[in-house]
Design a protein around this motif. Structure first.
Motif, PDB file in Angstrom:
ATOM      1  N   ALA A  54      23.791  40.536  65.777  1.00  0.00           N
ATOM      2  CA  ALA A  54      24.704  40.437  64.635  1.00  0.00           C
ATOM      3  C   ALA A  54      26.085  39.970  65.075  1.00  0.00           C
ATOM      4  CB  ALA A  54      24.798  41.793  63.929  1.00  0.00           C
ATOM      5  N   LEU A  55      26.547  40.447  66.222  1.00  0.00           N
ATOM      6  CA  LEU A  55      27.855  40.033  66.725  1.00  0.00           C
ATOM      7  C   LEU A  55      27.857  38.552  67.099  1.00  0.00           C
ATOM      8  CD1 LEU A  55      28.822  43.114  68.928  1.00  0.00           C
ATOM      9  CD2 LEU A  55      29.709  42.518  66.657  1.00  0.00           C
ATOM     10  N   GLU A  56      26.750  38.082  67.659  1.00  0.00           N
ATOM     11  CA  GLU A  56      26.662  36.656  68.004  1.00  0.00           C
ATOM     12  C   GLU A  56      26.687  35.805  66.728  1.00  0.00           C
ATOM     13  OE1 GLU A  56      26.907  35.449  70.884  1.00  0.00           O
ATOM     14  OE2 GLU A  56      26.225  36.932  72.363  1.00  0.00           O
ATOM     15  N   ALA A  57      25.994  36.260  65.685  1.00  0.00           N
ATOM     16  CA  ALA A  57      26.015  35.536  64.414  1.00  0.00           C
ATOM     17  C   ALA A  57      27.420  35.555  63.810  1.00  0.00           C
ATOM     18  CB  ALA A  57      25.010  36.166  63.444  1.00  0.00           C
ATOM     19  N   LEU A  58      28.094  36.704  63.920  1.00  0.00           N
ATOM     20  CA  LEU A  58      29.458  36.833  63.411  1.00  0.00           C
ATOM     21  C   LEU A  58      30.386  35.835  64.098  1.00  0.00           C
ATOM     22  CD1 LEU A  58      31.060  38.758  61.447  1.00  0.00           C
ATOM     23  CD2 LEU A  58      31.665  40.073  63.478  1.00  0.00           C
ATOM     24  N   ALA A  59      30.210  35.691  65.408  1.00  0.00           N
ATOM     25  CA  ALA A  59      31.042  34.756  66.172  1.00  0.00           C
ATOM     26  C   ALA A  59      30.833  33.315  65.700  1.00  0.00           C
ATOM     27  CB  ALA A  59      30.727  34.876  67.658  1.00  0.00           C
ATOM     28  N   LEU A  60      29.602  32.975  65.341  1.00  0.00           N
ATOM     29  CA  LEU A  60      29.311  31.623  64.869  1.00  0.00           C
ATOM     30  C   LEU A  60      29.934  31.349  63.498  1.00  0.00           C
ATOM     31  CD1 LEU A  60      25.536  31.407  65.900  1.00  0.00           C
ATOM     32  CD2 LEU A  60      27.453  30.212  66.983  1.00  0.00           C
ATOM     33  N   LEU A  61      30.043  32.369  62.677  1.00  0.00           N
ATOM     34  CA  LEU A  61      30.534  32.199  61.314  1.00  0.00           C
ATOM     35  C   LEU A  61      32.054  32.304  61.197  1.00  0.00           C
ATOM     36  CD1 LEU A  61      27.832  34.363  59.522  1.00  0.00           C
ATOM     37  CD2 LEU A  61      28.131  31.897  59.220  1.00  0.00           C
ATOM     38  N   THR A  62      32.684  33.003  62.142  1.00  0.00           N
ATOM     39  CA  THR A  62      34.120  33.289  62.044  1.00  0.00           C
ATOM     40  C   THR A  62      35.008  32.046  61.910  1.00  0.00           C
ATOM     41  OG1 THR A  62      33.911  35.414  63.174  1.00  0.00           O
ATOM     42  CG2 THR A  62      36.062  34.347  63.244  1.00  0.00           C
ATOM     43  N   PRO A  63      34.787  30.956  62.655  1.00  0.00           N
ATOM     44  CA  PRO A  63      35.679  29.794  62.520  1.00  0.00           C
ATOM     45  C   PRO A  63      35.742  29.240  61.093  1.00  0.00           C
ATOM     46  CG  PRO A  63      34.357  29.614  64.507  1.00  0.00           C
ATOM     47  CD  PRO A  63      33.800  30.770  63.739  1.00  0.00           C
ATOM     48  N   LYS A  64      34.612  29.287  60.392  1.00  0.00           N
ATOM     49  CA  LYS A  64      34.573  28.738  59.032  1.00  0.00           C
ATOM     50  C   LYS A  64      34.999  29.764  57.993  1.00  0.00           C
ATOM     51  CE  LYS A  64      31.565  26.113  55.909  1.00  0.00           C
ATOM     52  NZ  LYS A  64      30.223  25.495  55.738  1.00  0.00           N
ATOM     53  N   TYR A  65      34.796  31.038  58.294  1.00  0.00           N
ATOM     54  CA  TYR A  65      35.109  32.106  57.342  1.00  0.00           C
ATOM     55  C   TYR A  65      36.030  33.130  58.014  1.00  0.00           C
ATOM     56  CZ  TYR A  65      30.967  30.054  55.175  1.00  0.00           C
ATOM     57  OH  TYR A  65      30.057  29.173  54.637  1.00  0.00           O
ATOM     58  N   PRO A  66      37.312  32.841  58.119  1.00  0.00           N
ATOM     59  CA  PRO A  66      38.230  33.727  58.831  1.00  0.00           C
ATOM     60  C   PRO A  66      38.377  35.110  58.207  1.00  0.00           C
ATOM     61  CG  PRO A  66      39.418  31.983  57.668  1.00  0.00           C
ATOM     62  CD  PRO A  66      37.976  31.624  57.617  1.00  0.00           C
ATOM     63  N   ASP A  67      37.989  35.255  56.932  1.00  0.00           N
ATOM     64  CA  ASP A  67      38.075  36.564  56.273  1.00  0.00           C
ATOM     65  C   ASP A  67      36.790  37.381  56.436  1.00  0.00           C
ATOM     66  OD1 ASP A  67      36.545  34.855  54.709  1.00  0.00           O
ATOM     67  OD2 ASP A  67      37.187  35.769  52.812  1.00  0.00           O
ATOM     68  N   ILE A  68      35.876  36.909  57.245  1.00  0.00           N
ATOM     69  CA  ILE A  68      34.589  37.577  57.426  1.00  0.00           C
ATOM     70  C   ILE A  68      34.774  38.982  58.007  1.00  0.00           C
ATOM     71  CG2 ILE A  68      34.166  36.755  59.785  1.00  0.00           C
ATOM     72  CD1 ILE A  68      31.244  36.269  58.994  1.00  0.00           C
ATOM     73  N   ARG A  69      33.912  39.922  57.573  1.00  0.00           N
ATOM     74  CA  ARG A  69      33.944  41.285  58.092  1.00  0.00           C
ATOM     75  C   ARG A  69      32.509  41.805  58.244  1.00  0.00           C
ATOM     76  NH1 ARG A  69      38.307  39.727  58.647  1.00  0.00           N
ATOM     77  NH2 ARG A  69      40.325  40.711  58.197  1.00  0.00           N
ATOM     78  N   LEU A  70      32.292  42.533  59.340  1.00  0.00           N
ATOM     79  CA  LEU A  70      31.012  43.196  59.565  1.00  0.00           C
ATOM     80  C   LEU A  70      31.261  44.702  59.501  1.00  0.00           C
ATOM     81  CD1 LEU A  70      27.991  43.260  60.440  1.00  0.00           C
ATOM     82  CD2 LEU A  70      28.802  43.292  62.810  1.00  0.00           C
ATOM     83  N   TYR A  71      30.640  45.366  58.536  1.00  0.00           N
ATOM     84  CA  TYR A  71      30.757  46.808  58.383  1.00  0.00           C
ATOM     85  C   TYR A  71      29.503  47.462  58.966  1.00  0.00           C
ATOM     86  CZ  TYR A  71      34.588  45.787  55.176  1.00  0.00           C
ATOM     87  OH  TYR A  71      35.767  45.340  54.631  1.00  0.00           O
TER      88      TYR A  71
END
Length: 427
Positions: A247-264
């Motif tokens: 999940a953290l690796e997926a989060l890292a891939l998405l963060t540049p495009k979605y800077p407001d992304i959050r994983l709870y």
């Protein structure tokens, strides 16, 4: 009237309230049946056994006119089989005189002890929750070799390194296999648990039966407008099997495009520390997760929620734009079912029995086990607001499909009637 003895791995709320002790409500459907028995609506006489930590011997009590038995078991060390428990169960069985014993789950020593004490395989029914023998095989969940070998101060003191944890599951799996070989009746919910139990005991009769979820999740409905945009919910991440590292690796891939992304992340926290003393208490897996968070600069993207009760879980589901289940092995995770009941879009790995809960593209999305890139791609597809000819985007279509499916699979009345059919079939 048939006498049925339940052997549970938790204390039901009604019992906990009676004893003024902490209890779990994660098996809400058992409480529903308990209420029917208490109101004399069920066509069988019920007795309930439950573990009470360091209790001495067996304690018999009456809770709302239902005979209950507390037995001693070290739930913190489920890999250790204590043969003395067989004597406790013999006393319980002699006192209650059951026609049938119904054991929920294979993961604790009391399952094997009860099977041996009763010694009537044709009258034993075991409900499969997960299969420890299969979990043990994939426990490392693709962790790098150096992480698998790592041992923190906490791991050394507790003798609980990642490899030790896998060894414990191996031992639990050995007891599980012995228990399943000692019964002739099994309930399950997926092709995964059916195929797994058939390999262990081809002579046992397998009864398909879905479970009913906690009552809180049958009300309320997820809407795209009311959730937090670009928020991802993970129900548990405290050991490798649950796949939080993916999940953290997926989060890292998405963060540049979605800077407001959050994983709870809910459940036991193995990451949080405020002092040096707390830091040295972190396990090796927690240390690895922290290294990933630091590597990908996700410090402000990951929010640890701790343990949540049913109402708090429900609210977090409704607040989230997507629920993910990146586990490398699951049978039929309750969190997926609860999310579906509420209509929360679910993305899950093609692990174990999960494909029996989700039809890809219809009521959820699936990705290959351990494939963080595909997980990220599926998450992003649910954030696409392109409408179809009916004016619905993918997330809305998935939400509606999930609710329809879950309302059938987890219908409390239908599942109760199915249980009665199974009890009747075991002559």
């Amino acid at each position: 009237m048939k006498r049925v003895l339940w052997i549970c791995n938790i204390m039901l709320p009604a019992i906990g309230q009676e004893l003024n002790l902490p209890y779990s409500n994660r098996e809400g459907w058992l409480s529903g049946i308990f209420e029917r028995v208490q109101k004399k609506e069920a066509p069988f006489v019920l007795g309930i056994c439950f573990p009470l930590g360091d209790a001495v011997g067996v304690k018999r009590l009456l809770v709302q006119n239902v005979t209950c038995y507390a037995f001693a078991e070290d739930l913190n060390r489920p890999e250790i089989y204590d043969a003395r428990m067989e004597g406790d169960f013999k006393r319980i069985i002699e006192d209650f005189e059951p026609d049938l014993i119904h054991i929920f789950g294979t993961e604790f020593p009391h399952t094997l002890a009860a099977v041996r004490a009763f010694n009537r395989p044709d009258k034993v029914l075991i409900g499969i929750q997960g299969l420890c023998s299969e979990i043990a095989k994939v426990y490392m969940a693709g962790l790098p070799e150096q992480v698998q070998k790592d041992i923190t101060f906490r791991d050394f003191i507790r003798r609980d390194s990642i490899r030790k944890q896998q060894e414990k599951f191996i031992r639990r799996g050995e007891n599980e296999i012995k228990a399943l070989k000692g019964c002739r009746n099994i309930t399950g919910r997926t092709r995964f648990d059916q195929e797994g139990t058939v390999k262990i005991n081809p002579d046992a009769r397998y009864y398909p039966m879905n479970e009913t979820m906690r009552s809180e999740f049958y009300t309320g409905k997820w809407t795209m407008e009311d959730c937090q945009e670009h928020s991802i919910f993970l129900g548990q991440g405290d050991y490798p099997l649950k796949g939080m590292h993916f999940a953290l690796e997926a989060l890292a891939l998405l963060t540049p495009k979605y800077p407001d992304i959050r994983l709870y992340v809910a459940g036991n926290s193995i990451l949080k520390y405020d002092t040096l003393k707390e830091k040295i208490k972190l396990p090796a897996y927690g240390k690895y997760l922290l290294s990933l968070i630091k590597k990908h600069r996700l410090e402000d993207k990951v929010i640890l929620l701790g343990k949540l009760n049913a109402q708090e879980m429900k609210q977090q589901f409704l607040n989230s734009s997507v629920f993910i289940c990146p586990s490398v092995l699951e049978n039929s995770p309750n969190t997926v079912a609860e999310a579906q009941l509420l209509g929360v879009p679910v993305i899950a790995s093609r692990a174990g029995g999960i494909p029996d809960m989700i039809t890809h593209g219809k009521d959820g999305l699936l990705f290959p086990i351990g494939d963080a890139a595909q997980m990220a791609k599926q998450i992003e597809s649910l954030w696409d607001r392109t409408k179809d000819e009916n004016g619905l985007c993918l997330a809305e279509r998935i939400s509606e499909g999930a609710r329809r499916r879950a309302r059938i699979a987890h219908d409390g009345e239908a599942n109760y009637l199915r249980l009665l059919e199974i009890y009747e079939a075991i002559e």
